[in-house]
Write an enzyme that holds these catalytic residues in place. Structure first.
Site, mmCIF file in Angstrom:
data_model
loop_
_atom_site.group_PDB
_atom_site.id
_atom_site.type_symbol
_atom_site.label_atom_id
_atom_site.label_comp_id
_atom_site.label_asym_id
_atom_site.label_seq_id
_atom_site.Cartn_x
_atom_site.Cartn_y
_atom_site.Cartn_z
ATOM 1 N N GLY A 19 2.201 -8.128 18.615
ATOM 2 C CA GLY A 19 2.411 -6.921 19.419
ATOM 3 C C GLY A 19 2.155 -7.090 20.900
ATOM 4 N N SER A 20 2.297 -8.311 21.423
ATOM 5 C CA SER A 20 2.066 -8.497 22.862
ATOM 6 C C SER A 20 3.122 -7.770 23.687
ATOM 7 C CB SER A 20 2.019 -9.980 23.222
ATOM 8 O OG SER A 20 3.241 -10.620 22.919
ATOM 9 N N ASN A 21 4.347 -7.702 23.177
ATOM 10 C CA ASN A 21 5.378 -6.950 23.887
ATOM 11 C C ASN A 21 5.151 -5.445 23.766
ATOM 12 O OD1 ASN A 21 7.133 -8.996 25.051
ATOM 13 N ND2 ASN A 21 7.580 -9.564 22.940
ATOM 14 N N MET A 108 10.816 -8.319 12.748
ATOM 15 C CA MET A 108 11.440 -9.412 12.006
ATOM 16 C C MET A 108 12.081 -8.911 10.704
ATOM 17 S SD MET A 108 10.906 -11.713 14.174
ATOM 18 C CE MET A 108 11.439 -13.177 13.301
ATOM 19 N N HIS A 109 13.015 -8.016 10.860
ATOM 20 C CA HIS A 109 13.775 -7.522 9.707
ATOM 21 C C HIS A 109 15.156 -7.145 10.205
ATOM 22 C CE1 HIS A 109 14.705 -5.224 6.010
ATOM 23 N NE2 HIS A 109 15.225 -4.323 6.839
ATOM 24 N N LEU A 111 18.399 -5.192 10.477
ATOM 25 C CA LEU A 111 18.702 -3.783 10.220
ATOM 26 C C LEU A 111 20.167 -3.618 9.821
ATOM 27 C CD1 LEU A 111 16.716 -2.429 13.260
ATOM 28 C CD2 LEU A 111 16.077 -2.165 10.855
ATOM 29 N N ASN A 128 16.718 -4.234 21.299
ATOM 30 C CA ASN A 128 15.927 -5.326 20.746
ATOM 31 C C ASN A 128 15.683 -6.383 21.810
ATOM 32 O OD1 ASN A 128 14.792 -7.042 18.557
ATOM 33 N ND2 ASN A 128 16.609 -8.302 18.930
ATOM 34 N N HIS A 130 15.336 -10.342 22.322
ATOM 35 C CA HIS A 130 15.617 -11.614 21.654
ATOM 36 C C HIS A 130 15.378 -12.754 22.643
ATOM 37 C CE1 HIS A 130 17.179 -14.377 18.759
ATOM 38 N NE2 HIS A 130 18.131 -14.790 19.558
ATOM 39 N N GLU A 199 9.110 -12.335 28.587
ATOM 40 C CA GLU A 199 9.348 -11.225 27.662
ATOM 41 C C GLU A 199 8.577 -9.977 28.063
ATOM 42 O OE1 GLU A 199 10.008 -13.748 23.490
ATOM 43 O OE2 GLU A 199 8.170 -12.627 23.845
#
Length: 222
Positions: A19-21, A108-109, A111, A128, A130, A199
């Site tokens: 969760g750093s972003n 990481m899923h 959609l 998102n 990336h 990021e």
């Protein structure tokens, strides 16, 4: 004069890990003055151990844990059906919170349309982060795959992008792109550290771009 939080755009963040972003978004939306004029209303993780849930709790942001495993148990012979059911329920959970924007920050899923369609129908944007340039290294392990390509002499730079989410993985319209040049003799770990720093700025800037585009669309529709 600052805008009351109740009048700010509403962001819901999807995470799977550290969760750093997410923290970069929390910092930007809680600084004084806010560097990102928005409020994070909810955080959802598909991993119970994700430290991002702790980051959210520390910022008094409500959280939800939504994991795929129970759906796989219910659809043991049909994994695609399990994923569709999971995605449909995830969309339903999100719709109860009425966000303006969903930010996938280390989510990481993949959609599916079972998730994307009801949110599009509700007018909710999805973006998102990336860690690759548009059209390069879609999907998982993008940084290590780019590093390997550099080692082979195939590329000289990689990067980070914020893009709209569509059913094709990491193929949505880029809203923001930041290039990162490779450094000779640099290790993969050193590259990862540099990219993560990029990021943390890009996630805030890209979210700002998405919200600004949404604001313009809303004004033009009036």
């Amino acid at each position: 004069m600052s805008t009351p939080a109740s009048n700010l755009p509403r962001i819901l963040v999807l995470i799977s890990g550290n969760g750093s972003n997410l923290q970069a978004l929390i910092d930007a939306t809680t600084s004084s003055p806010r560097s990102l004029p928005a409020t994070i209303i909810h955080v959802i993780s598909n991993k119970k151990s994700a430290y991002g849930l702790t980051r959210a709790a520390n910022a008094s942001i409500p959280t939800t844990y939504h994991n795929l495993v129970p759906y796989k148990r219910a659809h043991q012979e049909d994994v695609p059906a399990a994923r569709r059911a999971y995605d449909a329920d995830l969309a339903s959970i999100i719709l109860t919170h009425s966000p303006d924007l969903i930010v996938c920050a280390g989510w990481m899923h993949i959609l599916s349309p079972a998730f994307l369609t009801p949110l599009a129908d509700a007018g909710i944007d999805i973006i998102n982060l990336h860690p690759a340039l548009p059209g390069q290294f879609d999907g998982a392990n993008a940084i290590s795959r780019a590093f390997e390509a550099y080692q082979k002499g195939e590329i000289t730079k990689t990067g980070v992008m914020i893009h709209r989410v569509i059913a094709d993985v990491d193929r949505g319209e880029p809203l923001l792109v930041r290039e990162v040049e490779f450094k000779e003799g640099e290790s993969l770990e050193e590259l990862e550290e540099r990219i993560h720093k990029v990021e943390h700025v890009a996630i805030v800037d890209g979210t700002r771009v998405a919200l600004e585009e949404r604001r313009r669309r809303t004004e033009e529709a009036v």
